[in-house]
Motif scaffolding. Structure first.
Motif, PDB file in Angstrom:
ATOM      1  N   ASP A   1       0.435  -7.438 -12.903  1.00 29.37           N
ATOM      2  CA  ASP A   1       1.105  -6.453 -12.048  1.00 29.37           C
ATOM      3  C   ASP A   1       0.188  -5.977 -10.918  1.00 29.37           C
ATOM      4  O   ASP A   1       0.628  -5.801  -9.789  1.00 29.37           O
ATOM      5  N   ARG A   2      -1.096  -5.777 -11.233  1.00 31.13           N
ATOM      6  CA  ARG A   2      -2.043  -5.343 -10.214  1.00 31.13           C
ATOM      7  C   ARG A   2      -2.209  -6.416  -9.134  1.00 31.13           C
ATOM      8  O   ARG A   2      -2.203  -6.117  -7.935  1.00 31.13           O
ATOM      9  N   LEU A   3      -2.343  -7.669  -9.549  1.00 26.13           N
ATOM     10  CA  LEU A   3      -2.487  -8.757  -8.576  1.00 26.13           C
ATOM     11  C   LEU A   3      -1.221  -8.933  -7.734  1.00 26.13           C
ATOM     12  O   LEU A   3      -1.306  -9.199  -6.529  1.00 26.13           O
ATOM     13  N   LEU A   4      -0.057  -8.786  -8.357  1.00 24.21           N
ATOM     14  CA  LEU A   4       1.196  -8.871  -7.597  1.00 24.21           C
ATOM     15  C   LEU A   4       1.288  -7.748  -6.570  1.00 24.21           C
ATOM     16  O   LEU A   4       1.733  -7.965  -5.443  1.00 24.21           O
ATOM     17  N   LEU A   5       0.873  -6.548  -6.956  1.00 27.79           N
ATOM     18  CA  LEU A   5       0.880  -5.426  -6.018  1.00 27.79           C
ATOM     19  C   LEU A   5      -0.064  -5.696  -4.849  1.00 27.79           C
ATOM     20  O   LEU A   5       0.289  -5.469  -3.686  1.00 27.79           O
ATOM     21  N   MET A   6      -1.260  -6.201  -5.151  1.00 27.63           N
ATOM     22  CA  MET A   6      -2.210  -6.542  -4.092  1.00 27.63           C
ATOM     23  C   MET A   6      -1.627  -7.599  -3.158  1.00 27.63           C
ATOM     24  O   MET A   6      -1.744  -7.487  -1.928  1.00 27.63           O
ATOM     25  N   ALA A   7      -1.006  -8.603  -3.727  1.00 25.72           N
ATOM     26  CA  ALA A   7      -0.441  -9.682  -2.913  1.00 25.72           C
ATOM     27  C   ALA A   7       0.693  -9.167  -2.039  1.00 25.72           C
ATOM     28  O   ALA A   7       0.789  -9.529  -0.859  1.00 25.72           O
ATOM     29  N   ARG A   8       1.555  -8.320  -2.590  1.00 30.83           N
ATOM     30  CA  ARG A   8       2.670  -7.767  -1.799  1.00 30.83           C
ATOM     31  C   ARG A   8       2.155  -6.946  -0.627  1.00 30.83           C
ATOM     32  O   ARG A   8       2.650  -7.079   0.501  1.00 30.83           O
ATOM     33  N   LYS A   9       1.172  -6.093  -0.908  1.00 39.97           N
ATOM     34  CA  LYS A   9       0.631  -5.253   0.166  1.00 39.97           C
ATOM     35  C   LYS A   9      -0.065  -6.094   1.232  1.00 39.97           C
ATOM     36  O   LYS A   9       0.073  -5.830   2.423  1.00 39.97           O
ATOM     37  N   LEU A  10      -0.807  -7.095   0.803  1.00 39.11           N
ATOM     38  CA  LEU A  10      -1.499  -7.945   1.767  1.00 39.11           C
ATOM     39  C   LEU A  10      -0.502  -8.761   2.585  1.00 39.11           C
ATOM     40  O   LEU A  10      -0.672  -8.907   3.806  1.00 39.11           O
ATOM     41  N   LEU A  11       0.534  -9.276   1.964  1.00 36.21           N
ATOM     42  CA  LEU A  11       1.548 -10.029   2.713  1.00 36.21           C
ATOM     43  C   LEU A  11       2.238  -9.129   3.738  1.00 36.21           C
ATOM     44  O   LEU A  11       2.444  -9.533   4.886  1.00 36.21           O
ATOM     45  N   ARG A  12       2.565  -7.920   3.346  1.00 37.11           N
ATOM     46  CA  ARG A  12       3.203  -6.980   4.272  1.00 37.11           C
ATOM     47  C   ARG A  12       2.272  -6.693   5.449  1.00 37.11           C
ATOM     48  O   ARG A  12       2.697  -6.686   6.612  1.00 37.11           O
ATOM     49  N   PHE A  13       0.995  -6.475   5.158  1.00 35.15           N
ATOM     50  CA  PHE A  13       0.030  -6.182   6.214  1.00 35.15           C
ATOM     51  C   PHE A  13      -0.163  -7.372   7.147  1.00 35.15           C
ATOM     52  O   PHE A  13      -0.203  -7.205   8.371  1.00 35.15           O
ATOM     53  N   THR A  14      -0.277  -8.573   6.593  1.00 35.68           N
ATOM     54  CA  THR A  14      -0.463  -9.751   7.452  1.00 35.68           C
ATOM     55  C   THR A  14       0.776 -10.005   8.302  1.00 35.68           C
ATOM     56  O   THR A  14       0.668 -10.466   9.438  1.00 35.68           O
ATOM     57  N   THR A  15       1.943  -9.695   7.760  1.00 35.02           N
ATOM     58  CA  THR A  15       3.171  -9.846   8.554  1.00 35.02           C
ATOM     59  C   THR A  15       3.166  -8.865   9.715  1.00 35.02           C
ATOM     60  O   THR A  15       3.539  -9.221  10.839  1.00 35.02           O
TER      61      THR A  15
END
Length: 140
Positions: A41-55
């Motif tokens: 769950d922590r890694l998924l949260l990190m990935a979601r936030k990073l994807l949103r930021f890179t977008t």
């Protein structure tokens, strides 16, 4: 025009930094042991936030790039500019592929091994190298 170039470089560099790290999170997700819900769950949260930021970074990076292209005149620069735009389209496709992979991870788990994600992680390096060579050397 130099301010636009500077902003374009900053946003592109930041966008690529996110694209370098996001697949690394996928490597870690693929290696999570079954039953490690909190880590997953922590890694998924990190990935979601990073994807949103890179977008969010990709939008001004592309906008400033378009502004530069239009400032130099469409068609001007001939082959190297068109080749660079083809590389940009590949980077956008890579970004989209990262989003699709994140949805697959969120839906249930990795479809591939962590080794595959390690190789996938190297692709943006090659794309960045191609873009920089095209802009600096202008071989066409």
């Amino acid at each position: 025009m130099l301010w636009v170039k500077a902003l374009h470089i900053v946003f592109v560099a930041s966008w690529f930094a996110g694209l370098f790290y996001l697949p690394r999170i996928y490597v870690n997700l693929a290696m999570v042991a079954p039953g490690s819900g909190a880590e997953r769950d922590r890694l998924l949260l990190m990935a979601r936030k990073l994807l949103r930021f890179t977008t969010l970074l990709a939008v001004p990076a592309l906008a400033f790039g378009l502004w530069l292209w239009l400032g130099y005149g469409i068609g001007r620069g001939s082959g190297w500019m068109h080749a660079k735009l083809a590389v940009v389209l590949l980077v956008i496709g890579y970004h989209h592929a990262c989003a699709v992979m994140l949805r697959k991870f969120a839906a249930g788990g990795p479809a591939r091994s962590h080794r595959w994600y390690r190789w996938f992680n190297e692709l943006p390096v090659l794309l960045l190298l191609a873009a920089v060579v095209l802009v600096v050397v202008k071989p066409f």
